[in-house]
Design a protein around this motif. Structure first.
Motif, PDB file in Angstrom:
ATOM      1  N   THR A 223     -10.341  -9.099   9.363  1.00  0.00           N
ATOM      2  CA  THR A 223     -10.855 -10.082  10.275  1.00  0.00           C
ATOM      3  C   THR A 223     -10.703  -9.529  11.721  1.00  0.00           C
ATOM      4  N   LEU A 224     -10.121  -8.403  12.014  1.00  0.00           N
ATOM      5  CA  LEU A 224     -10.460  -7.583  13.212  1.00  0.00           C
ATOM      6  C   LEU A 224     -11.355  -6.623  13.145  1.00  0.00           C
ATOM      7  N   GLY A 225     -11.949  -6.558  12.230  1.00  0.00           N
ATOM      8  CA  GLY A 225     -13.356  -5.554  12.221  1.00  0.00           C
ATOM      9  C   GLY A 225     -13.072  -4.383  11.197  1.00  0.00           C
ATOM     10  N   ALA A 226     -11.900  -4.223  10.399  1.00  0.00           N
ATOM     11  CA  ALA A 226     -11.867  -3.184   9.537  1.00  0.00           C
ATOM     12  C   ALA A 226     -12.505  -3.389   8.370  1.00  0.00           C
ATOM     13  N   ASN A 227     -13.801  -3.217   7.835  1.00  0.00           N
ATOM     14  CA  ASN A 227     -14.468  -3.553   6.595  1.00  0.00           C
ATOM     15  C   ASN A 227     -13.935  -2.724   5.443  1.00  0.00           C
ATOM     16  N   MET A 228     -13.416  -1.319   5.589  1.00  0.00           N
ATOM     17  CA  MET A 228     -12.917  -0.551   4.672  1.00  0.00           C
ATOM     18  C   MET A 228     -11.468  -0.574   4.670  1.00  0.00           C
ATOM     19  N   ILE A 229     -10.889  -1.104   3.581  1.00  0.00           N
ATOM     20  CA  ILE A 229      -9.499  -1.509   3.408  1.00  0.00           C
ATOM     21  C   ILE A 229      -8.820  -0.514   2.383  1.00  0.00           C
ATOM     22  N   GLU A 230      -7.988   0.096   2.582  1.00  0.00           N
ATOM     23  CA  GLU A 230      -7.389   1.051   1.650  1.00  0.00           C
ATOM     24  C   GLU A 230      -5.992   0.734   1.342  1.00  0.00           C
ATOM     25  N   ARG A 231      -5.592   0.444  -0.006  1.00  0.00           N
ATOM     26  CA  ARG A 231      -4.142   0.489  -0.196  1.00  0.00           C
ATOM     27  C   ARG A 231      -3.958   1.336  -1.461  1.00  0.00           C
ATOM     28  N   HIS A 232      -2.669   2.025  -1.448  1.00  0.00           N
ATOM     29  CA  HIS A 232      -2.239   2.705  -2.754  1.00  0.00           C
ATOM     30  C   HIS A 232      -2.012   1.634  -3.752  1.00  0.00           C
ATOM     31  N   PHE A 233      -2.255   2.283  -4.958  1.00  0.00           N
ATOM     32  CA  PHE A 233      -2.523   1.349  -6.178  1.00  0.00           C
ATOM     33  C   PHE A 233      -1.808   2.366  -7.309  1.00  0.00           C
ATOM     34  N   THR A 234      -0.963   1.314  -8.132  1.00  0.00           N
ATOM     35  CA  THR A 234      -0.085   1.978  -9.064  1.00  0.00           C
ATOM     36  C   THR A 234       0.062   0.850 -10.358  1.00  0.00           C
ATOM     37  N   LEU A 235       0.168   1.326 -11.291  1.00  0.00           N
ATOM     38  CA  LEU A 235       0.579   0.254 -12.373  1.00  0.00           C
ATOM     39  C   LEU A 235       2.025  -0.231 -12.525  1.00  0.00           C
ATOM     40  N   ASP A 236       2.826   0.384 -11.790  1.00  0.00           N
ATOM     41  CA  ASP A 236       4.177   0.051 -11.740  1.00  0.00           C
ATOM     42  C   ASP A 236       4.910   0.751 -10.605  1.00  0.00           C
ATOM     43  N   ARG A 237       5.127  -0.098  -9.622  1.00  0.00           N
ATOM     44  CA  ARG A 237       5.944   0.266  -8.430  1.00  0.00           C
ATOM     45  C   ARG A 237       7.343   0.873  -8.857  1.00  0.00           C
ATOM     46  N   SER A 238       7.943   0.573  -9.653  1.00  0.00           N
ATOM     47  CA  SER A 238       9.312   1.374 -10.144  1.00  0.00           C
ATOM     48  C   SER A 238       9.160   2.880 -10.784  1.00  0.00           C
ATOM     49  N   TRP A 239       7.762   3.222 -10.846  1.00  0.00           N
ATOM     50  CA  TRP A 239       7.632   4.626 -11.470  1.00  0.00           C
ATOM     51  C   TRP A 239       8.310   5.694 -10.428  1.00  0.00           C
ATOM     52  N   LYS A 240       8.416   6.890 -11.004  1.00  0.00           N
ATOM     53  CA  LYS A 240       8.946   8.049 -10.142  1.00  0.00           C
ATOM     54  C   LYS A 240       7.770   8.439  -9.531  1.00  0.00           C
ATOM     55  N   GLY A 241       8.041   8.877  -8.231  1.00  0.00           N
ATOM     56  CA  GLY A 241       7.250   9.120  -7.121  1.00  0.00           C
ATOM     57  C   GLY A 241       7.232   8.282  -5.808  1.00  0.00           C
ATOM     58  N   ASP A 243       5.091   7.714  -3.468  1.00  0.00           N
ATOM     59  CA  ASP A 243       4.214   6.598  -3.073  1.00  0.00           C
ATOM     60  C   ASP A 243       3.956   5.186  -3.878  1.00  0.00           C
ATOM     61  N   HIS A 244       4.859   5.092  -5.064  1.00  0.00           N
ATOM     62  CA  HIS A 244       4.611   3.675  -5.626  1.00  0.00           C
ATOM     63  C   HIS A 244       5.402   2.707  -4.953  1.00  0.00           C
ATOM     64  N   ALA A 245       6.383   2.935  -4.017  1.00  0.00           N
ATOM     65  CA  ALA A 245       7.127   1.756  -3.578  1.00  0.00           C
ATOM     66  C   ALA A 245       6.014   0.975  -2.387  1.00  0.00           C
ATOM     67  N   ALA A 246       5.115   1.867  -1.769  1.00  0.00           N
ATOM     68  CA  ALA A 246       3.991   1.277  -0.699  1.00  0.00           C
ATOM     69  C   ALA A 246       2.869   0.957  -1.463  1.00  0.00           C
ATOM     70  N   SER A 247       2.871   0.803  -3.060  1.00  0.00           N
ATOM     71  CA  SER A 247       1.652   0.868  -3.734  1.00  0.00           C
ATOM     72  C   SER A 247       1.450  -0.801  -4.050  1.00  0.00           C
ATOM     73  N   LEU A 248       0.170  -1.097  -4.507  1.00  0.00           N
ATOM     74  CA  LEU A 248       0.007  -2.546  -4.858  1.00  0.00           C
ATOM     75  C   LEU A 248      -0.185  -2.287  -6.308  1.00  0.00           C
ATOM     76  N   GLU A 249       0.463  -3.247  -7.132  1.00  0.00           N
ATOM     77  CA  GLU A 249       0.161  -3.249  -8.791  1.00  0.00           C
ATOM     78  C   GLU A 249      -1.177  -3.979  -8.967  1.00  0.00           C
ATOM     79  N   PRO A 250      -1.575  -4.077  -9.899  1.00  0.00           N
ATOM     80  CA  PRO A 250      -2.865  -4.677 -10.326  1.00  0.00           C
ATOM     81  C   PRO A 250      -2.988  -6.118 -10.005  1.00  0.00           C
ATOM     82  N   ASP A 251      -2.132  -7.007 -10.111  1.00  0.00           N
ATOM     83  CA  ASP A 251      -2.250  -8.468  -9.874  1.00  0.00           C
ATOM     84  C   ASP A 251      -2.464  -8.705  -8.476  1.00  0.00           C
ATOM     85  N   ASP A 252      -1.841  -7.813  -7.478  1.00  0.00           N
ATOM     86  CA  ASP A 252      -1.822  -7.714  -6.062  1.00  0.00           C
ATOM     87  C   ASP A 252      -3.170  -7.111  -5.702  1.00  0.00           C
TER      88      ASP A 252
END
Length: 293
Positions: A223-241, A243-252
């Motif tokens: 809404t503020l004007g950023a038309n490129m939206i980037e989010r980390h993506f994982t199949l399971d936020r509980s995985w080892k690594g 970056d997973h904790a700050a990632s979105l799972e598929p439903d989100d």
């Protein structure tokens, strides 16, 4: 404001855990289920990027380590240039844009040889002048740059470099706070407005790279004007690594794509004084002043 179509980038990064089968599952989920517009990986030449001391030091968070040293950990998660070529083929077959963040000059050259639509420069490397100059001179696609951990002076120098090479029309600047995850009070969304005030007309467009929890902030960023939206993506936020904790799972991620599409439709002025949907309701509901005779 003229709102462009939102572009949702699912950053797989190293969330594939060094496994090509998992990488394929992530691409497939992002493309077919989430309807993301692009997926993004990472490429590092670790011997070039890390000093011998950094390479041989233990991982700072041992429970997330994939090797005995930080260098071994990074090598375990690294895909070769040939593997990246296969990732790009899979993306093309599944109808999603392939991209990669490059962390050093060797990686930039390897990924540029694949001719992706865009290459990303992470916040940690946006002051690597040698790499930026090589890309400006040799790579013809768009260059996206995150601005986490970056001073105003460094930011201005970066835009100036792209202007010097005549590549500023291919430059996308991302507001970003480098943390994993980032508390809401540190997201600082109004940095998007600051970037637009400073660089509108000088760069191609603006993006937002988020490391927060949930998806509400991303809608506000668009809404503020950023038309490129980037989010980390994982199949399971509980995985080892890390970056997973700050990632979105598929439903989100799927919900974020749907919400961005809906909000883009809603961000407009009324095209006429009374919309057709309102006319019938006006006849039924609008208060009428009655003639008392």
């Amino acid at each position: 404001m003229d709102y462009q179509n939102p572009c949702l980038i699912a950053e797989i990064g190293c969330n594939h855990k060094g496994n090509m089968d998992i990488a394929f599952e992530l691409i497939q989920s992002a493309a077919a289920y989430c309807k993301a517009d692009a997926v993004k990986f990472q490429k590092r030449c670790n011997r070039e990027l890390l000093s011998p001391e950094q390479y041989n030091a233990p991982h700072p968070n041992p429970r997330h380590a994939y090797g005995n040293t930080y260098g071994e950990h990074r090598e375990f998660l690294e895909f070769s240039a040939e593997q990246h070529a296969q990732l790009k083929i899979w993306c093309e077959e599944l109808g999603v844009t392939y991209s990669t963040s490059v962390w050093d000059l060797t990686s930039a050259k390897e990924i540029a040889s694949l001719n992706p639509k865009f290459i990303k420069i992470p916040s940690a490397c946006n002051n690597n002048r040698e790499m930026l100059e090589w890309l400006c001179a040799n790579y013809q696609g768009d260059i996206h740059v995150s601005l986490g951990m970056t001073t105003d002076e460094e930011e201005g120098a970066l835009v100036g470099l792209f202007e010097k090479y005549g590549r500023n029309d291919d430059l996308v600047l991302y507001a970003c706070t480098s943390g994993y995850p980032v508390a809401f009070e540190d997201v600082c969304l109004l940095d998007i407005s600051r970037l637009m005030d400073a660089y509108s007309g000088r760069v191609k467009c603006f993006g937002f790279s988020g490391h927060h929890l949930g998806i509400a902030v991303d809608i506000a960023a668009y809404t503020l004007g950023a038309n490129m939206i980037e989010r980390h993506f994982t199949l399971d936020r509980s995985w080892k690594g890390t970056d997973h904790a700050a990632s979105l799972e598929p439903d989100d991620m799927k919900q974020l794509k749907s919400d961005l599409t809906d909000v883009q439709k809603a961000l407009r002025n009324k095209r006429e004084e009374l919309l057709p949907v309102e006319r019938a309701q006006r006849e039924k509901l609008k208060f009428r002043v009655r003639d008392k005779g």
